[in-house]
Scaffold this motif. Structure first.
Motif, PDB file in Angstrom:
ATOM      1  N   UNK A 159     -67.907   1.345  32.592  1.00 54.39           N
ATOM      2  CA  UNK A 159     -68.843   1.776  33.645  1.00 54.39           C
ATOM      3  C   UNK A 159     -70.273   1.853  33.125  1.00 54.39           C
ATOM      4  N   UNK A 160     -71.176   1.620  34.050  1.00 58.96           N
ATOM      5  CA  UNK A 160     -72.597   1.757  33.731  1.00 58.96           C
ATOM      6  C   UNK A 160     -72.912   3.225  33.410  1.00 58.96           C
ATOM      7  N   UNK A 161     -73.815   3.447  32.478  1.00 61.30           N
ATOM      8  CA  UNK A 161     -74.290   4.804  32.216  1.00 61.30           C
ATOM      9  C   UNK A 161     -75.252   5.170  33.352  1.00 61.30           C
ATOM     10  N   UNK A 162     -74.969   6.234  34.102  1.00 60.52           N
ATOM     11  CA  UNK A 162     -75.859   6.587  35.219  1.00 60.52           C
ATOM     12  C   UNK A 162     -77.274   6.855  34.721  1.00 60.52           C
TER      13      UNK A 162
ATOM     14  N   UNK B   4     -76.075   1.600  44.429  1.00 59.19           N
ATOM     15  CA  UNK B   4     -76.882   1.114  43.318  1.00 59.19           C
ATOM     16  C   UNK B   4     -76.157  -0.133  42.821  1.00 59.19           C
ATOM     17  N   UNK B   5     -76.383  -1.261  43.491  1.00 60.28           N
ATOM     18  CA  UNK B   5     -75.613  -2.461  43.158  1.00 60.28           C
ATOM     19  C   UNK B   5     -76.194  -3.184  41.943  1.00 60.28           C
ATOM     20  N   UNK B   6     -75.484  -4.185  41.429  1.00 57.32           N
ATOM     21  CA  UNK B   6     -76.086  -4.999  40.366  1.00 57.32           C
ATOM     22  C   UNK B   6     -77.326  -5.688  40.927  1.00 57.32           C
TER      23      UNK B   6
ATOM     24  N   UNK C 228     -78.024  -2.149  26.213  1.00 57.08           N
ATOM     25  CA  UNK C 228     -77.564  -2.646  27.512  1.00 57.08           C
ATOM     26  C   UNK C 228     -76.774  -3.940  27.325  1.00 57.08           C
ATOM     27  N   UNK C 229     -77.429  -4.900  26.655  1.00 53.88           N
ATOM     28  CA  UNK C 229     -76.879  -6.261  26.555  1.00 53.88           C
ATOM     29  C   UNK C 229     -75.542  -6.301  25.810  1.00 53.88           C
TER      30      UNK C 229
ATOM     31  N   UNK D  73     -74.346  -5.055  36.323  1.00 57.48           N
ATOM     32  CA  UNK D  73     -75.805  -5.143  36.239  1.00 57.48           C
ATOM     33  C   UNK D  73     -76.407  -6.408  36.844  1.00 57.48           C
ATOM     34  N   UNK D  74     -75.693  -7.522  36.703  1.00 57.01           N
ATOM     35  CA  UNK D  74     -76.308  -8.814  37.028  1.00 57.01           C
ATOM     36  C   UNK D  74     -75.790  -9.357  38.350  1.00 57.01           C
ATOM     37  N   UNK D  75     -76.706  -9.896  39.120  1.00 58.57           N
ATOM     38  CA  UNK D  75     -76.326 -10.493  40.403  1.00 58.57           C
ATOM     39  C   UNK D  75     -76.982 -11.865  40.520  1.00 58.57           C
TER      40      UNK D  75
END
Ligand SMILES: C[S@@+](CC[C@H](N)C(=O)[O-])C[C@H]1O[C@@H](n2cnc3c(N)ncnc32)[C@H](O)[C@@H]1O
Length: 282
Positions: A91-94, A186-188, A202-203, A211-213
Motif C-alpha cells: 500500500x501507498x504510504x498516506x 486519491x487515484x494514481x 518511492x521508485x 501511483x502511475x496512470x
C-alpha cells in the motif's frame, strides 16, 4: 558497548552519507521504534549503553533505511488524521496532502447530514477510516482493486475500532451499487516519467500500481469522473486528489459530466484537489 548518544551520532553520519536529509530524526525514530518508546524518551531516560543484541537489531533497521526504504515501511505504521495506520509495501504510504483533503471535506460537511461515503482506491484505508471515524452516522464503503490491499485496510479498521466501514474489491465503480453523499479518491495520477524521476523511497519501494496512470497520469481520474456521476446523491460531491499540473485538463474533461468544478490548492499552494458537483447524470 557504545553509549546511546554515540550510537545516534554514528547513525546520523551513516544516513547522511546515504543522502537522507532527515538523518538524525530518522535515526531517533528507528531507535525509539526498537525500544518501543517515544522519541523524546531517548533523551529523558537515556540508557548508558546499548546491549549487543539491540545494537545489531538497530543496525539492521538502519541499513534498511540506508538502502532508502521509507521509514514508515520499516516501522510499519503511520499517523494519519490521528489514526494508527499500518502500512506495508502493498500500500501507498498516506501523505499529508491527503490529510488536507480529508480536513477540507470534514469542514464542508460539518453542518450537513451525511449518510454515505465512498472511498475509491482505499489502499491502507486511511481516507475512508478517517472519514468513518469523524462521521460516525455515515456508512462508508471502501474499495480497491485487489484483496491484498484490502486486507491491510480491514486490519486498520479493526485496529482503530472503526465499524461503520465495509470493504469491497472493485475496479473503480465496477462492483459498486447505490448512491453516496461523498465520493472521494486519491487515484494514481503520476506519469511514467514522473515515477522514474521520483526519489528512491518511492521508485524502489512504493507500489507503482498505486501511483502511475496512463494518458499522462489522467486515465484513472478520467475513468472516475466519467462514471461516478450516477453514484452521487443529490447535492453529493466528488472529491479527487490530483497532480499539480492536471487541473486544466481535468476541468475541460469534467465539464461533460459535472456542472460545477472547483480547483483547490494544498498547503504548498499547488493545485492539488478537485471538487465536482451537480452531475449531469443524475
Ligand atoms: C494513490 S493510492 C491511494 C491510497 C490511499 N487512498 C491513500 O490516499 O493513501 C491509489 C490506490 O488506488 C488503487 N487502485 C489503482 N487502480 C485501481 C482500480 N482500477 N480500481 C480500484 N482501485 C485502484 C491502488 O491499489 C491504490 O491503493
Amino acid at each position: 558497548m557504545p553509549p546511546l548518544v554515540e550510537v545516534l551520532r554514528q547513525s546520523e553520519h551513516f544516513l547522511k552519507g546515504k543522502g537522507i536529509a532527515t538523518a538524525r530524526l530518522d535515526a531517533e525514530l528507528l531507535l525509539s521504534h526498537l525500544f518501543g518508546c517515544k522519541r523524546l524518551s531517548l533523551y529523558l531516560h537515556p540508557c548508558d549503553n546499548m546491549e549487543g543484541h539491540l545494537l545489531s537489531q538497530f543496525q539492521h533497521l538502519l541499513s534498511r533505511r540506508g538502502n532508502r526504504e521509507p521509514l514508515q515501511y520499516i516501522v510499519g505504521e503511520v499517523d494519519f488524521y490521528g489514526l494508527f495506520i499500518a502500512v506495508d509495501r502493498n500500500v501507498l504510504i498516506p501523505r499529508h496532502e491527503t490529510e488536507e483533503l480529508v480536513g477540507m471535506l470534514i469542514s464542508r460537511f460539518e453542518n450537513r447530514p451525511i449518510g454515505s461515503i465512498l472511498d475509491l482506491g482505499t489502499g491502507s484505508g486511511a481516507i475512508g477510516l478517517a472519514l468513518a471515524k469523524h462521521f460516525t452516522e455515515a456508512n462508508v464503503l471502501a474499495v480497491d482493486a485487489n484483496q491484498d490491499v484490502l486486507s491491510i485496510a480491514q486490519k486498520n479498521a479493526i485496529r482503530n475500532g472503526i465499524t461503520n466501514i465495509r470493504f469491497m474489491v472493485s475496479d473503480w465503480l465496477e462492483n459498486v451499487d447505490g448512491t453516496f453523499d461523498m465520493i472521494i479518491s486519491n487515484p494514481p495520477y503520476l506519469t511514467d516519467e514522473e515515477f522514474e524521476n521520483a526519489q528512491d523511497e518511492i521508485k524502489k519501494f512504493e507500489p507503482k500500481f498505486a501511483l502511475v496512470s496512463k494518458n499522462n497520469g489522467l486515465a484513472d481520474i478520467f475513468k472516475i469522473i466519467g462514471t461516478a456521476g450516477r453514484f452521487l446523491a443529490k447535492d453529493g460531491i466528488l472529491a479527487l486528489e490530483t497532480g499539480s499540473s492536471q487541473h486544466e485538463s481535468i476541468a475541460s474533461f469534467a465539464k461533460n459530466y459535472f456542472g460545477k468544478f472547483e480547483s483547490m490548492g494544498d498547503l504548498n499552494g499547488k493545485d492539488r484537489f478537485v471538487f465536482l458537483q451537480n452531475s449531469t447524470k443524475i
